[in-house]
Design a protein around this motif. Structure first.
Motif, short mmCIF file in Angstrom:
data_model
loop_
_atom_site.label_atom_id
_atom_site.label_comp_id
_atom_site.label_asym_id
_atom_site.label_seq_id
_atom_site.Cartn_x
_atom_site.Cartn_y
_atom_site.Cartn_z
N LEU A 97 37.62 34.82 54.86
CA LEU A 97 38.83 34.09 54.50
C LEU A 97 39.17 33.02 55.53
O LEU A 97 39.09 33.25 56.73
N HIS A 98 39.55 31.84 55.03
CA HIS A 98 40.11 30.81 55.90
C HIS A 98 41.60 31.02 56.08
O HIS A 98 42.17 30.66 57.10
N GLY A 99 42.25 31.58 55.09
CA GLY A 99 43.66 31.91 55.15
C GLY A 99 43.89 33.28 54.56
O GLY A 99 43.15 33.71 53.67
N MET A 100 44.89 34.00 55.04
CA MET A 100 45.08 35.39 54.62
C MET A 100 45.37 35.52 53.13
O MET A 100 45.14 36.56 52.54
N GLU A 101 45.93 34.47 52.52
CA GLU A 101 46.24 34.53 51.09
C GLU A 101 45.24 33.78 50.23
O GLU A 101 45.52 33.44 49.09
N ASP A 102 44.05 33.55 50.78
CA ASP A 102 43.01 32.91 49.98
C ASP A 102 42.67 33.76 48.76
O ASP A 102 42.81 34.99 48.76
N LEU A 103 42.18 33.09 47.75
CA LEU A 103 41.65 33.78 46.57
C LEU A 103 40.44 34.62 46.96
O LEU A 103 39.57 34.15 47.69
N VAL A 104 40.40 35.86 46.49
CA VAL A 104 39.24 36.73 46.69
C VAL A 104 38.70 37.13 45.33
O VAL A 104 39.41 37.73 44.53
N ILE A 105 37.45 36.77 45.05
CA ILE A 105 36.79 37.17 43.81
C ILE A 105 35.78 38.26 44.14
O ILE A 105 34.86 38.05 44.93
N GLU A 106 35.99 39.42 43.54
CA GLU A 106 35.15 40.56 43.84
C GLU A 106 33.82 40.49 43.11
O GLU A 106 32.79 40.92 43.64
N SER A 107 33.84 39.98 41.88
CA SER A 107 32.58 39.87 41.15
C SER A 107 32.76 38.94 39.96
O SER A 107 33.88 38.73 39.48
N ILE A 108 31.65 38.38 39.50
CA ILE A 108 31.59 37.63 38.24
C ILE A 108 30.48 38.28 37.43
O ILE A 108 29.32 38.31 37.85
N CYS A 109 30.86 38.84 36.28
CA CYS A 109 29.94 39.67 35.51
C CYS A 109 29.64 39.05 34.15
O CYS A 109 30.46 38.35 33.58
N LEU A 110 28.47 39.37 33.64
CA LEU A 110 28.05 38.94 32.31
C LEU A 110 27.76 40.16 31.45
O LEU A 110 27.03 41.07 31.87
N ASP A 111 28.35 40.20 30.28
CA ASP A 111 28.08 41.25 29.30
C ASP A 111 27.46 40.60 28.07
O ASP A 111 28.10 39.83 27.37
N GLU A 112 26.18 40.91 27.82
CA GLU A 112 25.46 40.32 26.68
C GLU A 112 25.28 41.33 25.55
O GLU A 112 24.45 41.12 24.67
N THR A 113 26.08 42.38 25.54
CA THR A 113 25.88 43.45 24.55
C THR A 113 26.87 43.38 23.40
O THR A 113 26.87 44.25 22.53
N GLN A 114 27.73 42.34 23.36
CA GLN A 114 28.82 42.36 22.41
C GLN A 114 28.63 41.35 21.27
O GLN A 114 27.89 40.37 21.39
N ALA A 115 29.34 41.64 20.19
CA ALA A 115 29.45 40.75 19.05
C ALA A 115 30.93 40.44 18.84
O ALA A 115 31.80 41.09 19.42
N CYS A 116 31.23 39.44 18.01
CA CYS A 116 32.61 39.03 17.79
C CYS A 116 32.92 39.01 16.30
O CYS A 116 32.14 38.49 15.50
N VAL A 117 34.08 39.57 15.94
CA VAL A 117 34.57 39.55 14.57
C VAL A 117 35.86 38.75 14.54
O VAL A 117 36.73 38.93 15.40
#
Length: 591
Positions: free
Chosen positions: A428-448
């Motif tokens: 961190l550069h500043g104590m209130e910086d944005l922290v992203i724990e993970s960026i995930c991809l789910d390719e198992t889904q369909a959409c209705v």
């Protein structure tokens, strides 16, 4: 010797008697063997009175001078608290934010903490003093006084606890803990013994007022246990930490924001970059969006709906109407008489039927749902404002939140949960910086997608009851108001359940006169998981802009405090994952 940080809010130091009572709590903690730092807010309604006085002088006062004015309230409180401890025969020393070494950025009235120099505090503690710290304030590198905005004293307390590696941070307030919902609106609300950071973050931004979200972001980021307690009794209070009260129940709490406004941009051309244009301009004007719903496009055009706080509606409309003309949207409409009701719980991620249970409870009361957005641990619905309190009471009863849940399992240590404080601090550069724990991809889904749904109570409940009867697991749900008062709803299911979901919806659509269900047999869901996604309001716009730059179209959006979900076509998932990881490389911890 272990350090304990205590924080006393304005009602806890409202007069001399209450200040003396707070001083006794600080002395008692020191006698128990702690080094004690006590953070105090301005007395009672001091800040409100100062704001009123300023506006009598200037209806639009300069932000810098407001910080100069408002910071005086805490300076009075710390001096009086130190005097009270001296009177009771113990040693105390008071510090302003600048004297504490709290360095912030230069955003007056809404400053973020960059760093805290703890040498002076530690020296005073080692000399036997109780340190009395002014909450809500800091100082820039050029020595200008700043304030931290709403909930600023909570943020000061947890930030000091993080910087000092305190054993815990006690928040003393006029309630005796965190309740399952606001007990002023729902008398049967129950005090929780503990709640997880993520659950508290979601409840805080969903309308629970006991803790501000920025303070909980600090607590989660630096693994600071936070104990919410009453200033006026010795009740055990509520512990905010990594573990929930129980994972065996799907929902731990409910909350409502009663003054929201909904904006819908109709007929947005379905091409990359248009969502980014809208949210980038809102972010540039520091207008925070809450619920964001984009449904699957029809006829080459999509509708994008989102909510803002009611007081920000005029400014948001000016931005959105100008942007809508530039991108060729069909128009903009809004509703300023809406409210958001949410249920939150880590347990819902593993228990099916939670959304249907909520929708059915509202349907039974004839409460219409205007928008829906879900995340893994939160379901939010938009309802008419005059039905909001009834809706809150209804969902609280539906999930039996007044009853004690089974006892939680033993708490795991933070390191077992993958939290590494030193690693985070180093990034961190500043104590209130944005922290992203993970960026995930789910390719198992369909959409209705269901379109042209009549806008009346009970239909969402019926849809998901029919889907649940076929034992189909539903993940992401979004509903928005479509054209001519009709609603549109999309939800994702496992690809193996796609045809079964369509089959379940066809009789329903035919019965209510809606269009036949459509969808995509394969979609890609991208999830950004982190801390500070809502308070760093540019996360959504950066996401949309990055995807648009790579010609990746966003088909669905849902947002929460700790997660941003976007759905793209199945063939774009891996490319989207790559470009998002590149965009957020500095904030991403799992690289």
């Amino acid at each position: 010797m272990a350090i304990l940080v205590q924080k006393f809010g304005g009602t806890s130091v409202a007069d001399a008697e209450k200040i003396l009572a707070a001083a006794r709590k600080a002395i008692r903690a020191q006698k128990q063997g702690y080094q004690v730092v006590t953070v105090v807010s301005a007395m009672g309604h001091t800040t409100d009175h100062l704001i009123e006085l300023a506006k009598q002088i200037d209806p639009d006062p300069p932000a810098r001078e407001m910080d100069m004015l408002l910071s005086t309230g805490e300076q009075v409180s710390v001096a009086l608290m130190a005097m009270a401890i001296h009177r009771l025969g113990h040693r105390a020393i008071s510090f302003t934010g600048a004297q504490l070494g709290i360095r912030t950025d230069s955003t007056h009235t809404k400053a973020r903490i960059r760093s805290i120099q703890t040498d002076r505090i530690r020296q005073a503690l080692d000399e036997g003093y109780i340190v009395i710290a002014a909450g809500f304030q800091g100082v820039t590198d050029t020595a200008d006084i700043t304030t931290l905005g709403r909930g600023g004293s909570d943020t000061t307390a947890v930030a000091l606890a993080a910087a000092l590696r305190a054993e815990t941070c006690e928040i003393y307030t006029d309630v005796d803990g965190v309740y399952t919902t606001d007990p002023r609106l729902v008398p049967e609300a129950r005090r929780m013994s503990r709640i997880s950071y993520d659950e508290m973050l979601e409840l805080a931004t969903a309308g629970a007022g006991v803790m501000h979200n920025r303070s909980i972001e600090f607590a989660k980021r630096f693994s600071v246990p936070v104990h919410v307690r009453s200033s006026f009794s010795d009740m055990p209070g509520t512990l905010i930490s990594w573990m929930p009260e129980s994972r065996s129940v799907p929902v731990c709490g409910a909350a409502a924001i009663l003054k929201e406004a909904r904006i819908t941009v109709r007929g947005v051309p379905d091409q990359p970059g248009n969502a980014a244009a809208i949210f980038s301009r809102l972010g540039a004007r520091n207008i925070a969006t809450d619920m964001i719903v984009q449904n699957v496009a029809e006829g080459g055009r999509a509708d994008i709906s989102f909510t803002v706080f009611q007081e920000e509606l005029p400014a948001a409309l000016r931005v959105v109407e100008e942007t809508a003309r530039e991108i060729g949207a069909e128009g903009v409409n809004y509703d300023e008489n809406v409210a958001k009701v949410s249920v939150v719980g880590l347990g819902m991620a593993k228990q099916p039927g939670v959304a249907q249970r909520m929708f059915q409870a509202l349907a039974d009361k004839g409460i219409n749902i205007l928008m829906i957005t879900t995340s893994e641990i939160k379901i939010s619905v938009l309802v008419e404002r005059d039905r909001a309190v009834e809706a809150l009471r209804t969902v609280h009863a539906a999930f039996e939140l007044d009853k004690e849940p089974p006892q939680a399992e033993e708490e795991a240590r933070p390191e077992e949960l993958g939290n590494d404080r030193d690693r985070i601090i180093g990034r961190l550069h500043g104590m209130e910086d944005l922290v992203i724990e993970s960026i995930c991809l789910d390719e198992t889904q369909a959409c209705v997608t269901l379109s042209n749904i009549p806008d009346r109570p009970g239909l969402a409940a019926r849809v998901f009851r029919q889907v649940a009867e076929r034992e189909i697991v539903v993940d992401m749900i979004v509903q928005s108001v479509g054209r001519d008062g009709k609603a549109m709803m999309s939800f994702t299911v496992p690809q193996s359940s796609y045809e079964a979901a369509l089959a379940a919806c066809r009789p329903f659509c035919q019965e209510i006169g809606a269009a036949p269900p459509t969808g995509r047999p394969k979609v890609a869901k991208l999830s950004i998981l982190g801390t500070g996604l809502k308070s760093h309001i540019d996360v959504a716009s950066r996401t949309f802009k990055t995807l648009a730059h790579s010609q990746i179209n966003v088909e669905m959006i849902s947002t929460s405090e700790v997660r941003l979900n976007v759905v793209t076509t199945g063939d774009k998932g891996r490319q989207a994952l790559t470009v998002l990881r590149q965009e957020f490389a500095e904030e991403l911890l799992d690289l």
